[in-house]
Scaffold this motif. Structure first.
Motif, PDB file in Angstrom:
ATOM      1  N   THR A 200      -6.739   1.274   0.220  1.00 36.39           N
ATOM      2  CA  THR A 200      -5.822   2.293  -0.293  1.00 36.39           C
ATOM      3  C   THR A 200      -5.134   1.763  -1.544  1.00 36.39           C
ATOM      4  O   THR A 200      -5.215   0.577  -1.851  1.00 36.39           O
ATOM      5  CB  THR A 200      -4.775   2.656   0.773  1.00 36.39           C
ATOM      6  OG1 THR A 200      -4.081   1.470   1.154  1.00 36.39           O
ATOM      7  CG2 THR A 200      -5.417   3.305   1.978  1.00 36.39           C
ATOM      8  N   THR A 201      -4.467   2.625  -2.246  1.00 36.72           N
ATOM      9  CA  THR A 201      -3.794   2.255  -3.488  1.00 36.72           C
ATOM     10  C   THR A 201      -2.672   1.253  -3.240  1.00 36.72           C
ATOM     11  O   THR A 201      -1.933   1.366  -2.280  1.00 36.72           O
ATOM     12  CB  THR A 201      -3.222   3.505  -4.162  1.00 36.72           C
ATOM     13  OG1 THR A 201      -4.295   4.424  -4.388  1.00 36.72           O
ATOM     14  CG2 THR A 201      -2.556   3.183  -5.480  1.00 36.72           C
TER      15      THR A 201
ATOM     16  N   ARG B  50       0.859  -1.171   0.000  1.00 29.40           N
ATOM     17  CA  ARG B  50       0.000   0.000   0.000  1.00 29.40           C
ATOM     18  C   ARG B  50       0.901   1.229   0.000  1.00 29.40           C
ATOM     19  O   ARG B  50       2.048   1.178   0.435  1.00 29.40           O
ATOM     20  CB  ARG B  50      -0.886   0.010   1.238  1.00 29.40           C
ATOM     21  CG  ARG B  50      -1.956  -1.050   1.191  1.00 29.40           C
ATOM     22  CD  ARG B  50      -2.902  -0.872   2.360  1.00 29.40           C
ATOM     23  NE  ARG B  50      -4.046  -1.716   2.188  1.00 29.40           N
ATOM     24  CZ  ARG B  50      -4.319  -2.752   2.957  1.00 29.40           C
ATOM     25  NH1 ARG B  50      -3.529  -3.046   3.967  1.00 29.40           N
ATOM     26  NH2 ARG B  50      -5.384  -3.476   2.728  1.00 29.40           N
ATOM     27  N   TYR B  51       0.359   2.329  -0.458  1.00 35.16           N
ATOM     28  CA  TYR B  51       1.136   3.567  -0.549  1.00 35.16           C
ATOM     29  C   TYR B  51       1.743   3.929   0.810  1.00 35.16           C
ATOM     30  O   TYR B  51       2.925   4.251   0.911  1.00 35.16           O
ATOM     31  CB  TYR B  51       0.249   4.713  -1.051  1.00 35.16           C
ATOM     32  CG  TYR B  51       0.980   6.023  -1.117  1.00 35.16           C
ATOM     33  CD1 TYR B  51       1.741   6.354  -2.217  1.00 35.16           C
ATOM     34  CD2 TYR B  51       0.929   6.921  -0.052  1.00 35.16           C
ATOM     35  CE1 TYR B  51       2.437   7.549  -2.281  1.00 35.16           C
ATOM     36  CE2 TYR B  51       1.619   8.116  -0.096  1.00 35.16           C
ATOM     37  CZ  TYR B  51       2.358   8.422  -1.212  1.00 35.16           C
ATOM     38  OH  TYR B  51       3.053   9.608  -1.252  1.00 35.16           O
TER      39      TYR B  51
ATOM     40  N   ARG C 254      -0.232   0.270 -10.801  1.00 32.16           N
ATOM     41  CA  ARG C 254      -1.011   0.841  -9.701  1.00 32.16           C
ATOM     42  C   ARG C 254      -2.437   0.343  -9.806  1.00 32.16           C
ATOM     43  O   ARG C 254      -3.058   0.413 -10.866  1.00 32.16           O
ATOM     44  CB  ARG C 254      -0.982   2.366  -9.772  1.00 32.16           C
ATOM     45  CG  ARG C 254      -1.745   3.010  -8.643  1.00 32.16           C
ATOM     46  CD  ARG C 254      -1.595   4.490  -8.711  1.00 32.16           C
ATOM     47  NE  ARG C 254      -2.368   5.007  -9.836  1.00 32.16           N
ATOM     48  CZ  ARG C 254      -2.833   6.236  -9.898  1.00 32.16           C
ATOM     49  NH1 ARG C 254      -2.573   7.075  -8.937  1.00 32.16           N
ATOM     50  NH2 ARG C 254      -3.519   6.628 -10.940  1.00 32.16           N
ATOM     51  N   LYS C 255      -2.939  -0.170  -8.710  1.00 31.37           N
ATOM     52  CA  LYS C 255      -4.316  -0.642  -8.671  1.00 31.37           C
ATOM     53  C   LYS C 255      -5.034   0.091  -7.562  1.00 31.37           C
ATOM     54  O   LYS C 255      -4.584   0.122  -6.424  1.00 31.37           O
ATOM     55  CB  LYS C 255      -4.342  -2.134  -8.361  1.00 31.37           C
ATOM     56  CG  LYS C 255      -4.896  -2.956  -9.444  1.00 31.37           C
ATOM     57  CD  LYS C 255      -5.030  -4.378  -9.040  1.00 31.37           C
ATOM     58  CE  LYS C 255      -5.494  -5.105 -10.267  1.00 31.37           C
ATOM     59  NZ  LYS C 255      -5.609  -6.501 -10.084  1.00 31.37           N
ATOM     60  N   GLU C 256      -6.163   0.692  -7.898  1.00 27.93           N
ATOM     61  CA  GLU C 256      -6.949   1.398  -6.894  1.00 27.93           C
ATOM     62  C   GLU C 256      -8.180   0.573  -6.562  1.00 27.93           C
ATOM     63  O   GLU C 256      -8.875   0.103  -7.447  1.00 27.93           O
ATOM     64  CB  GLU C 256      -7.352   2.772  -7.406  1.00 27.93           C
ATOM     65  CG  GLU C 256      -6.173   3.708  -7.565  1.00 27.93           C
ATOM     66  CD  GLU C 256      -6.591   5.116  -7.916  1.00 27.93           C
ATOM     67  OE1 GLU C 256      -7.612   5.581  -7.360  1.00 27.93           O
ATOM     68  OE2 GLU C 256      -5.907   5.726  -8.732  1.00 27.93           O
ATOM     69  N   HIS C 257      -8.410   0.410  -5.282  1.00 36.14           N
ATOM     70  CA  HIS C 257      -9.593  -0.289  -4.796  1.00 36.14           C
ATOM     71  C   HIS C 257     -10.421   0.703  -4.001  1.00 36.14           C
ATOM     72  O   HIS C 257      -9.878   1.452  -3.193  1.00 36.14           O
ATOM     73  CB  HIS C 257      -9.195  -1.464  -3.890  1.00 36.14           C
ATOM     74  CG  HIS C 257      -8.345  -2.480  -4.579  1.00 36.14           C
ATOM     75  ND1 HIS C 257      -8.861  -3.448  -5.395  1.00 36.14           N
ATOM     76  CD2 HIS C 257      -7.004  -2.664  -4.590  1.00 36.14           C
ATOM     77  CE1 HIS C 257      -7.887  -4.193  -5.864  1.00 36.14           C
ATOM     78  NE2 HIS C 257      -6.742  -3.735  -5.397  1.00 36.14           N
ATOM     79  N   GLN C 258     -11.725   0.690  -4.207  1.00 35.76           N
ATOM     80  CA  GLN C 258     -12.567   1.667  -3.531  1.00 35.76           C
ATOM     81  C   GLN C 258     -12.524   1.514  -2.014  1.00 35.76           C
ATOM     82  O   GLN C 258     -12.491   2.490  -1.295  1.00 35.76           O
ATOM     83  CB  GLN C 258     -13.999   1.557  -4.023  1.00 35.76           C
ATOM     84  CG  GLN C 258     -14.154   2.057  -5.439  1.00 35.76           C
ATOM     85  CD  GLN C 258     -15.570   1.955  -5.921  1.00 35.76           C
ATOM     86  OE1 GLN C 258     -16.382   1.242  -5.362  1.00 35.76           O
ATOM     87  NE2 GLN C 258     -15.878   2.678  -6.982  1.00 35.76           N
TER      88      GLN C 258
END
Length: 63
Positions: free
Chosen positions: A52-53, A14-15, A45-49
């Motif tokens: 966190t990224t 995670r970031y 980069r994968k973003e999940h609602q």
């Protein structure tokens, strides 16, 4: 590059985890470096609602 080194030993980060491992890097510097690595095809980069990224290293012919 420390970012690639950390991602090589941690499959998914995670970031916030990556920022903590690379302390005392600034938010601006980390974001800039990650965008460049993503543009070069070295990270994904994968973003999940609900999460966190995450940054996932891509092992390609480029690196």
């Amino acid at each position: 590059m420390r970012i690639i080194y950390m991602l090589a030993f941690n499959e998914i980060l995670r970031y916030g985890e990556l920022k903590r491992l690379l302390s005392p890097i600034t938010h601006k510097m980390l974001t800039t470096q990650l965008k460049e690595l993503e543009k070069d095809g070295l990270v994904n980069r994968k973003e999940h609602q609900q999460f966190t990224t995450h940054f996932i290293p891509l092992y390609t012919n480029n690196g």
